[in-house]
Design a protein around this motif. Structure first.
Motif, PDB file in Angstrom:
ATOM      1  N   ASN A  95     -61.014  -1.151  -1.790  1.00  0.00           N
ATOM      2  CA  ASN A  95     -62.127  -2.212  -1.602  1.00  0.00           C
ATOM      3  C   ASN A  95     -60.390  -2.552  -0.697  1.00  0.00           C
ATOM      4  O   ASN A  95     -59.501  -1.795  -0.132  1.00  0.00           O
ATOM      5  CB  ASN A  95     -62.055  -3.385  -1.617  1.00  0.00           C
ATOM      6  N   ASP A  97     -60.174  -4.857   3.281  1.00  0.00           N
ATOM      7  CA  ASP A  97     -60.140  -5.975   3.533  1.00  0.00           C
ATOM      8  C   ASP A  97     -60.088  -6.712   5.012  1.00  0.00           C
ATOM      9  O   ASP A  97     -58.982  -6.566   5.503  1.00  0.00           O
ATOM     10  CB  ASP A  97     -59.754  -7.233   2.756  1.00  0.00           C
ATOM     11  N   THR A  99     -60.518  -8.338   8.681  1.00  0.00           N
ATOM     12  CA  THR A  99     -60.303  -9.650   9.908  1.00  0.00           C
ATOM     13  C   THR A  99     -60.055  -9.638  11.819  1.00  0.00           C
ATOM     14  O   THR A  99     -58.887  -8.531  11.569  1.00  0.00           O
ATOM     15  CB  THR A  99     -59.488 -10.753   9.695  1.00  0.00           C
ATOM     16  N   ARG A 115     -69.878  -2.724   9.005  1.00  0.00           N
ATOM     17  CA  ARG A 115     -69.344  -2.934   7.387  1.00  0.00           C
ATOM     18  C   ARG A 115     -69.957  -1.429   7.106  1.00  0.00           C
ATOM     19  O   ARG A 115     -68.651  -0.334   6.392  1.00  0.00           O
ATOM     20  CB  ARG A 115     -69.862  -3.873   6.923  1.00  0.00           C
ATOM     21  N   SER A 127     -69.757  -2.700  -0.008  1.00  0.00           N
ATOM     22  CA  SER A 127     -69.538  -3.505  -0.888  1.00  0.00           C
ATOM     23  C   SER A 127     -68.018  -3.231  -1.333  1.00  0.00           C
ATOM     24  O   SER A 127     -67.382  -4.568  -1.101  1.00  0.00           O
ATOM     25  CB  SER A 127     -70.115  -3.945  -2.480  1.00  0.00           C
ATOM     26  N   SER A 130     -64.812  -4.978   3.659  1.00  0.00           N
ATOM     27  CA  SER A 130     -65.051  -6.508   3.791  1.00  0.00           C
ATOM     28  C   SER A 130     -65.232  -6.854   5.121  1.00  0.00           C
ATOM     29  O   SER A 130     -63.805  -5.960   6.119  1.00  0.00           O
ATOM     30  CB  SER A 130     -63.946  -7.582   3.093  1.00  0.00           C
ATOM     31  N   LYS A 132     -64.669  -9.713   9.098  1.00  0.00           N
ATOM     32  CA  LYS A 132     -64.621 -11.138   9.345  1.00  0.00           C
ATOM     33  C   LYS A 132     -64.051 -11.484  10.382  1.00  0.00           C
ATOM     34  O   LYS A 132     -63.541 -10.222  10.772  1.00  0.00           O
ATOM     35  CB  LYS A 132     -63.773 -11.781   8.406  1.00  0.00           C
TER      36      LYS A 132
END
Length: 203
Positions: A95, A97, A99, A115, A127, A130, A132
């Motif tokens: 995965n 992640d 920001t 995404r 999925s 991520s 943000k």
């Protein structure tokens, strides 16, 4: 070691007259991000996170500062190279992640699109990605975009499960030879990689 973690960070200043591209997606905005390539701060951070996870250096290790070949280049080239590196090391993505830190444009309305596109570039399910966004409140950085990225990789025990990551960007077949050539050069001359390390941000 069956799992590895990588962290990447990048920043670019906004500049008038430059197209804005984040996560490989063109975004309508009065200013774009300045950089030697297309200034895609999100893909640059993810690329460095992937390279760091397998101790392969950073973007500057493969794309030296000032090299005219990468002037205005699509940052998907850099990402594709990083995917080849983790494949060569025998890992795959679990995965990602990320920001983004920027005052404008607003990312939440397009976060889903970003995404989906990043997942497509990485050849993972949405999925597993991520994205943000935060505002740079109190940082005095309203004219800068920053991106932080963390990736988790897992060791692939069965080599047959690995596939060439150069197939991921099917619309950019012309990049495959460039990426393969870069990989062969670096792996063929390990000492040369150490010589090309450069902390200057060229992307």
């Amino acid at each position: 070691m069956n799992m590895r973690i990588g962290y990447g960070w990048d920043s670019h200043a906004f500049k008038a007259g430059v197209p804005l591209k984040i996560g490989g997606v063109s975004i309508e905005h009065p200013e774009g991000l300045a950089g030697h390539s297309d200034g895609d701060v999100l893909l640059h951070a993810i690329t460095d996170a992937l390279l760091g996870a397998v101790s392969a250096g950073d973007i500057g290790s493969f794309f030296p500062p000032g090299d005219p070949r990468w002037k205005g280049a699509d940052s998907a080239i850099f990402l594709n190279l990083a995917l080849e590196e983790i494949q060569n090391a025998g890992y795959r993505i679990v995965n990602v992640d990320t920001t983004l830190v920027l005052a404008a444009p607003k990312i939440s309305p397009i976060a889903g699109e970003l995404r989906e596109h990043v997942a497509q570039l990485l050849d993972v399910k949405p999925s597993a990605v991520s994205i943000k966004a935060k505002t740079p409140e109190g940082l005095n950085a309203d004219h800068v975009a920053q991106a932080h990225a963390v990736v988790l990789l897992e060791k692939v025990e069965d080599p047959s499960e690995l596939k060439s990551m150069s197939e991921v960007i099917e619309s950019q077949k012309q990049l495959e030879d460039v990426v393969r050539d870069l990989v062969s050069q670096v792996h063929g001359s390990p000492l040369e990689r150490k010589k090309t390390f450069d902390t200057e941000d060229i992307t």
